[in-house]
Write a protein that holds these residues in place. Structure first.
Motif, PDB file in Angstrom:
ATOM      1  N   TYR A   1      12.339  60.655  61.194  1.00  0.00           N
ATOM      2  CA  TYR A   1      12.787  59.806  60.093  1.00  0.00           C
ATOM      3  C   TYR A   1      11.780  58.710  59.779  1.00  0.00           C
ATOM      4  CZ  TYR A   1      17.292  62.067  60.805  1.00  0.00           C
ATOM      5  OH  TYR A   1      18.282  62.994  60.911  1.00  0.00           O
ATOM      6  N   GLY A   2      10.904  58.396  60.713  1.00  0.00           N
ATOM      7  CA  GLY A   2       9.959  57.307  60.543  1.00  0.00           C
ATOM      8  C   GLY A   2       8.846  57.585  59.558  1.00  0.00           C
ATOM      9  N   VAL A   3       8.572  58.864  59.291  1.00  0.00           N
ATOM     10  CA  VAL A   3       7.446  59.205  58.416  1.00  0.00           C
ATOM     11  C   VAL A   3       7.581  58.555  57.037  1.00  0.00           C
ATOM     12  CG1 VAL A   3       8.423  61.396  57.564  1.00  0.00           C
ATOM     13  CG2 VAL A   3       5.938  61.100  57.682  1.00  0.00           C
ATOM     14  N   ILE A   4       8.793  58.452  56.518  1.00  0.00           N
ATOM     15  CA  ILE A   4       9.010  57.866  55.193  1.00  0.00           C
ATOM     16  C   ILE A   4       8.908  56.342  55.255  1.00  0.00           C
ATOM     17  CG2 ILE A   4      10.649  57.566  53.293  1.00  0.00           C
ATOM     18  CD1 ILE A   4      11.715  60.396  53.992  1.00  0.00           C
ATOM     19  N   SER A   5       9.596  55.728  56.210  1.00  0.00           N
ATOM     20  CA  SER A   5       9.554  54.263  56.287  1.00  0.00           C
ATOM     21  C   SER A   5       8.154  53.761  56.617  1.00  0.00           C
ATOM     22  CB  SER A   5      10.579  53.734  57.291  1.00  0.00           C
ATOM     23  OG  SER A   5      10.344  54.256  58.576  1.00  0.00           O
ATOM     24  N   ASP A   6       7.422  54.486  57.475  1.00  0.00           N
ATOM     25  CA  ASP A   6       6.048  54.084  57.811  1.00  0.00           C
ATOM     26  C   ASP A   6       5.134  54.100  56.585  1.00  0.00           C
ATOM     27  OD1 ASP A   6       6.938  53.934  60.419  1.00  0.00           O
ATOM     28  OD2 ASP A   6       5.876  55.729  61.103  1.00  0.00           O
ATOM     29  N   ALA A   7       5.467  54.928  55.582  1.00  0.00           N
ATOM     30  CA  ALA A   7       4.643  55.057  54.369  1.00  0.00           C
ATOM     31  C   ALA A   7       5.079  54.102  53.259  1.00  0.00           C
ATOM     32  CB  ALA A   7       4.699  56.491  53.853  1.00  0.00           C
ATOM     33  N   GLY A   8       6.108  53.292  53.507  1.00  0.00           N
ATOM     34  CA  GLY A   8       6.605  52.409  52.449  1.00  0.00           C
ATOM     35  C   GLY A   8       7.506  53.136  51.470  1.00  0.00           C
ATOM     36  N   GLY A   9       8.123  54.224  51.921  1.00  0.00           N
ATOM     37  CA  GLY A   9       9.000  55.033  51.072  1.00  0.00           C
ATOM     38  C   GLY A   9       8.298  56.297  50.614  1.00  0.00           C
ATOM     39  N   MET A  10       9.036  57.156  49.986  1.00  0.00           N
ATOM     40  CA  MET A  10       8.450  58.391  49.461  1.00  0.00           C
ATOM     41  C   MET A  10       7.569  58.068  48.258  1.00  0.00           C
ATOM     42  SD  MET A  10      11.444  61.267  50.033  1.00  0.00           S
ATOM     43  CE  MET A  10      10.371  62.679  49.863  1.00  0.00           C
ATOM     44  N   ARG A  11       6.672  58.957  47.947  1.00  0.00           N
ATOM     45  CA  ARG A  11       5.706  58.788  46.844  1.00  0.00           C
ATOM     46  C   ARG A  11       6.438  58.611  45.514  1.00  0.00           C
ATOM     47  NH1 ARG A  11       3.118  62.793  48.233  1.00  0.00           N
ATOM     48  NH2 ARG A  11       1.418  61.698  49.211  1.00  0.00           N
ATOM     49  N   ASN A  12       7.536  59.331  45.345  1.00  0.00           N
ATOM     50  CA  ASN A  12       8.311  59.262  44.105  1.00  0.00           C
ATOM     51  C   ASN A  12       9.716  58.761  44.378  1.00  0.00           C
ATOM     52  OD1 ASN A  12       6.506  60.425  42.046  1.00  0.00           O
ATOM     53  ND2 ASN A  12       6.570  62.218  43.384  1.00  0.00           N
ATOM     54  N   LEU A  13      10.264  58.045  43.404  1.00  0.00           N
ATOM     55  CA  LEU A  13      11.647  57.591  43.417  1.00  0.00           C
ATOM     56  C   LEU A  13      12.402  58.382  42.360  1.00  0.00           C
ATOM     57  CD1 LEU A  13      10.874  53.758  43.282  1.00  0.00           C
ATOM     58  CD2 LEU A  13      11.345  55.119  45.334  1.00  0.00           C
TER      59      LEU A  13
END
Length: 169
Positions: free
Chosen positions: A133-145
Motif C-alpha cells: 500500500y505504501g507505493v502510492i503514498s510514497d509517490a505523493g498519490g497516483m499519477r492521475n486523479l
C-alpha cells in the motif's frame, strides 16, 4: 484514509462531519486453501461520495509479489479501475454491472466510485500476492486523479505525484 485525498481541507471537513471511524470502503475476503496455486476471492464495497473534486477511492496497491494479476468483476454500482505502472503507463477502465477488468501483474490499482450507489466488485488473486500500500503514498498519490466533470468523471494530473519508487530503490 488520511493522506489519500489531495484536498486535505475537504478531507478534514469530512472527518469533522462524519467522524474519523466512518467506513468509506471495506473488503470481505475468503481463503479456501493455503499453498501453491491457492486463490483469494472476495468482495470490495466502496461507498459513493467525493472529497473535494475527487470521487471516493480505495487505498490502492501493487502486489508485494509484483507479477501477480488480479481480476475484478463489477456486481453493482459504477466505478473506475485506475491503473498505473512504475514506469509511467496509465489506464482508467470504467466498470458497470457485468463488466470485468484484468489487472496484470506489475500494475498499481485503485477502485474509484463514480456513481451514486455502492460500487461492489468481486475480486480474485493468488494467495501469495500480498499488497504494497505504501507505493502510492510514497509517490505523493497516483499519477492521475479521478475528478468530477459535470455529470461525469475525468482524469486530472496529480501535481503532487513525485514518481514511483523502483524495485532497486
Amino acid at each position: 484514509m488520511a493522506g489519500v485525498y489531495r484536498d486535505e481541507a475537504a478531507w478534514q471537513a469530512s472527518v469533522a462531519e462524519h467522524g474519523a471511524d466512518e467506513l468509506i470502503y471495506w473488503v470481505d475476503d475468503h481463503r479456501y486453501q493455503e499453498g501453491p496455486g491457492a486463490l483469494i476471492t472476495g468482495t470490495s464495497t466502496l461507498l459513493p461520495g467525493r472529497i473535494g473534486d475527487e470521487f471516493a477511492v480505495t487505498r490502492g496497491h501493487i502486489h508485494a509479489v509484483a507479477d501477480r494479476a488480479e481480476l475484478y468483476y463489477c456486481l453493482s454500482g459504477r466505478g473506475v479501475m485506475l491503473l498505473e505502472t512504475l514506469d509511467g503507463q496509465s489506464s482508467a477502465i470504467e466498470l458497470t454491472p457485468g463488466k470485468a477488468v484484468n489487472v496484470p501483474g506489475h500494475w498499481i490499482h485503485r477502485s474509484v466510485n463514480v456513481g451514486d450507489e455502492p460500487f461492489v466488485t468481486l475480486f480474485c488473486y493468488a494467495a501469495d500476492a500480498g499488497q504494497d500500500y505504501g507505493v502510492i503514498s510514497d509517490a505523493g498519490g497516483m499519477r492521475n486523479l479521478v475528478v468530477a466533470d459535470g455529470e461525469g468523471w475525468a482524469l486530472a494530473p496529480n501535481p503532487d505525484h513525485a514518481g514511483y519508487r523502483t524495485a532497486e530503490a
